[in-house]
Design an enzyme around this catalytic site. Structure first.
Site, PDB file in Angstrom:
ATOM      1  N   HIS B 329      12.927   2.591   7.622  1.00 21.11           N
ATOM      2  CA  HIS B 329      11.876   1.800   6.698  1.00 21.11           C
ATOM      3  C   HIS B 329      11.295   0.770   7.962  1.00 21.11           C
ATOM      4  O   HIS B 329      12.071   0.118   8.627  1.00 21.11           O
ATOM      5  CB  HIS B 329      12.623   0.833   5.647  1.00 21.11           C
ATOM      6  CG  HIS B 329      11.593   0.252   4.734  1.00 21.11           C
ATOM      7  ND1 HIS B 329      10.920  -0.819   5.117  1.00 21.11           N
ATOM      8  CD2 HIS B 329      11.434   0.538   3.622  1.00 21.11           C
ATOM      9  CE1 HIS B 329      10.215  -1.326   4.003  1.00 21.11           C
ATOM     10  NE2 HIS B 329      10.333  -0.419   3.323  1.00 21.11           N
ATOM     11  N   ARG B 349       3.887  -5.835   2.268  1.00 15.76           N
ATOM     12  CA  ARG B 349       2.842  -5.610   2.902  1.00 15.76           C
ATOM     13  C   ARG B 349       1.720  -5.122   1.934  1.00 15.76           C
ATOM     14  O   ARG B 349       0.294  -5.321   2.104  1.00 15.76           O
ATOM     15  CB  ARG B 349       3.068  -4.383   3.804  1.00 15.76           C
ATOM     16  CG  ARG B 349       3.380  -4.830   5.115  1.00 15.76           C
ATOM     17  CD  ARG B 349       3.828  -3.677   5.999  1.00 15.76           C
ATOM     18  NE  ARG B 349       5.074  -2.996   5.505  1.00 15.76           N
ATOM     19  CZ  ARG B 349       5.170  -1.580   5.610  1.00 15.76           C
ATOM     20  NH1 ARG B 349       4.161  -0.942   5.890  1.00 15.76           N
ATOM     21  NH2 ARG B 349       6.363  -1.100   5.130  1.00 15.76           N
TER      22      ARG B 349
END
Lengths: 228, 553
Positions: B329, B349
């Protein structure tokens, strides 16, 4: 932290004293001294409630709570983990229930014994307003219960501390499920898309993507428009 | 921590770098970093993605996966001594005789159990075995959301294309088709269970974008999406009186004389007794392998994510797929030390936070597919040397979370990312005001036991598999929001198919002969190992204790 390997903390794990590097979480400190968890460890990231811990600081009367995976050891900590929190779970058929004020009293009648002492709130390692949602359940305010309790990780510490023997996290679970199922408005676009898929609207398109050559597929991928 | 003065969670030298981030923030709010071309992606991955490090892998020596390249840590459990000596197990009294055995009580296993029940199997003919507590799994930790193409500007076709491209065109097309076509009905089922997805007043889902996705199709429930889904599943499992054995692990699959999987030997981790289960169908839903710490990486994964399923499947000769591919990740926590490796959800994000270097500059489009994004962060830290070094010597980049509050308004983080806020404020870091430090962390097992069709069948008769333990759906890279979707779609299909198939299965005499054959192969190929598999739980005890350990009790 540059000196962290030299700085040690004295902690008392179930009464036995150990020196552990300060800066470790309670969970890592217990592993450091040799405990291999079967109970008391789960996601190790603050999401599952498996590592509910109670502690007192030396010479302090106050009982404190923590998630072992999220709390740093402190010098003078007397701690124990709770391997399991017994809390009555009523069996129900959600399809047969409705979101009425009486549902809590019918399934968890002890909720009426709440004396608003706020002990549950103080016992919550997630800092939720537990008492407020228990009270909201008595008023049948499903939305308030659902949202105030949403971040509950069901560690059960509130249920262990409640003098009225209520299991607040169970009330919250029931409230959220009823709220999600019966009160939250349904997404019409989901239903519509399911029908479109069932009637085969996308079958040809997807079949085509499955059968075209790799270069053509790559081209389609690169040229696809990205929603901003 | 004592010995270093912290200002709102950060030492002074990190504060100085934060000032750079603050200086460029206004400019960056208007900037958009370019997406990479496919060639640029390839080049970046080859140079910086940990999967491409040759020394991190070796070939499997024997069995149906002979010659396949996999990380050493995975090959170690595929070429290990069986945890239990089969000669010590007496199969003759069967402790549980069921139609469907489900190994794993996370999202996939629970979904499979419920759909088997809906398909007409009696609750008492189903058995769920769970290594820790019911619902202890990576599923509970998944934060960001679940993809489903159910908005008017979206379609399953677009979802399909995103997945195939994100997986670098290595996915099994049939499995992808089923994944995208079933997605909306999973959302509807969740609504009926009471899952509280984020939505606006008229019920329309508040969907967000995700790395590699061309449409905003990420459905979430704050940043506790996984937890919200599995607690509903768990409550339903309890309400339906589905039998569950907690703190019990499968240590070996059982086969019968017709070479079908016919159940499992279970080990009660607390009382140390074993149980023999005979089952017409066995569904493996054991999740992933993050706790193997591939290439020494920290992980976001659950304590129990030790890759047990692939070891069990390997002993019965199942074909594995894409196990060379590991998902890192892009954003694991890099600071403070106590939370290093934990997930910083992609939703941060999705909501507008940009990764930036120590000078406060952007260096990658914030929502590339995960392997690309992770590689760009590694490059920034280790080739361009523009990362930030933490007090413990780790490198990372800033994730500029305060942008979220500027873009969407004050209070957005506490409303939509309460878990992330909590994770940081526990260490006095206020992510609404200060950026957070991140570095890639081991997150997901892209491959696994090969699912040979969308009925969740594997190459071995009687053995079904669903969820992270499988390979084929995601190819070499999974997109965000497709893991919850995968265990839901294929958990459901496993339950439905098992219910149907169980009516026709006739079992023969039970045996563990395959374990003997596995041991022979291990010996014949000259594998030297002291390891045993499945490993059940990772070893984190201190060296001081382990070096003087006695196992007397």
């Amino acid at each position: 932290m540059e000196n962290s390997e030299k700085i040690m903390a004295r902690v008392y794990i179930m009464g036995r004293d150990h020196l552990v590097p300060s800066g470790l979480t309670i969970m890592k400190a217990m592993e450091y001294v040799g405990y291999k968890f079967i109970r008391g460890a789960g996601c190790r990231g603050g999401f599952c409630g498996a590592c509910a811990t109670i502690y007192r600081m030396k010479n302090d009367y106050k009982l404190r709570v923590a998630l072992a995976c999220q709390e740093t050891v402190k010098d003078g900590m007397f701690l124990a983990q709770i391997p399991f929190t017994p809390a009555n779970k009523v069996i129900y058929d959600l399809d047969q229930l409705s979101p009425t004020v009486s549902v809590f009293l019918e399934l968890y009648p002890e909720v009426a014994k709440c004396v608003s002492c706020n002990t549950c709130t103080k016992a919550c390692p997630q800092d939720l307003e537990v008492m407020d949602y228990v009270q909201a359940s008595l008023r049948g305010d499903f939305e308030k219960v659902a949202f105030l309790s949403f971040d509950c990780i069901s560690c059960g510490l509130c249920a262990m501390r409640c003098p009225a023997e209520i299991a607040p996290h169970r009330i919250a679970e029931l409230a959220r499920r009823l709220y999600g199922k019966y009160i939250m408005p349904r997404a019409q676009h989901v239903e519509k898309r399911i029908k479109e898929i069932e009637t085969g609207k996308y079958d040809e398109e997807v079949k085509k993507l499955m059968s075209i050559g790799l270069n053509e597929l790559k081209k389609l991928y690169v040229e696809r428009e990205i929603e901003k | 921590m004592s010995g270093t003065d912290l200002i709102k969670g950060y030492p002074k030298y990190l504060r100085e770098s934060i000032q750079n981030v603050e200086k460029t923030r206004e400019r960056r709010l208007k900037e958009s970093f370019e997406l990479m071309s496919l060639d640029e992606r390839d080049e970046l991955l080859k140079t910086f993605h940990p999967d491409y490090r040759k020394e991190g892998k070796r070939q499997v020596k024997f069995g149906p996966n002979k010659g396949d390249l996999m990380p050493h840590e995975v090959v170690d459990i595929l070429e290990a001594h069986p945890l239990v000596d089969p000669n010590t197990i007496d199969l003759s009294p069967v402790d549980f005789d069921v139609s469907i055995l489900i190994i794993g009580g996370g999202g996939g296993g629970m979904t499979a159990a419920l759909w088997a029940l809906y398909s007409g199997v009696n609750a008492e003919d189903i058995l769920i075995v769970q290594k820790l507590r019911l619902m202890d799994s990576n599923s509970v930790m998944s934060q960001g959301g679940i993809q489903a193409a159910d908005k008017t500007n979206d379609s399953p076709t677009m979802h399909y294309l995103d997945i195939i491209g994100g997986g670098h065109f290595t996915n099994n097309p049939e499995l992808v088709r089923t994944l995208v076509m079933d997605a909306p009905l999973i959302i509807k089922w969740h609504e009926e269970l009471g899952v509280m997805y984020d939505r606006v007043a008229d019920g329309t889902m508040s969907t967000l974008s995700g790395g590699g996705a061309s449409r905003k199709r990420m459905h979430s429930a704050r940043d506790y999406t996984g937890m919200e889904i599995v607690r509903n599943l768990k409550d339903e499992i309890l309400n339906k009186n589905l039998p569950v054995l907690e703190f019990t692990s499968a240590v070996e699959l059982i086969m019968d004389e017709y070479d079908q999987v016919a159940g499992a030997v279970l080990y009660d981790m607390e009382t140390h007794r074993y149980h023999v289960v005979r089952a017409k169908l066995t569904i493996l839903a054991t999740g992933g392998f993050g706790r193997l710490h591939i290439q020494g990486f920290q992980t976001t994964n659950h304590y129990g994510a030790t890759g047990d399923g692939v070891a069990l499947a390997c002993h019965v000769g199942a074909k594995l797929k894409d196990l060379d591919s590991v998902q890192y990740h892009p954003t694991g926590a890099a600071y403070p030390e106590q939370i290093v490796g934990l997930l910083v959800t992609e939703k941060v994000r999705n909501l507008g936070a940009q990764p930036v270097n120590r000078n406060g500059d952007q260096f990658v489009y914030p929502l590339e597919p995960r392997d690309v994004e992770a590689s760009a962060i590694i490059r920034e830290c280790y080739e361009r040397n523009k990362g930030i070094e933490t007090p413990t010597g780790m490198r990372g980049v800033w994730l500029d979370s305060p942008m979220i509050e500027i873009i969407h308004g004050e209070g957005t983080i506490s409303k939509l990312l309460p878990a992330m806020y909590r994770q940081n404020i526990r260490f006095d870091i206020d992510m609404t005001k200060d950026p957070i430090l991140v570095f890639p962390t081991l997150h997901f097992q892209n491959g696994g036991i090969e699912m040979i069709n969308d009925k969740t069948e594997t190459s071995v008769s009687g053995l079904l598999a669903c969820g992270e333990v499988t390979g084929g759906v995601h190819g070499k890279n999974r997109l965000m929001g497709n893991s919850i979707l995968e265990y839901s779609v294929y958990g459901r299909r496993a339950g439905i198919f098992a219910a149907k198939r169980a009516q026709k299965v006739k079992l023969g005499k039970l045996s563990l002969d395959h374990v003997g054959r596995y041991k022979e192969m291990l010996k014949e190929t000259g594998v030297k190992t002291t390891k045993k598999a499945p490993i059940l739980l990772p070893e984190y005890r201190g060296e001081g204790v382990l070096s003087r350990a006695l196992n007397l009790l």
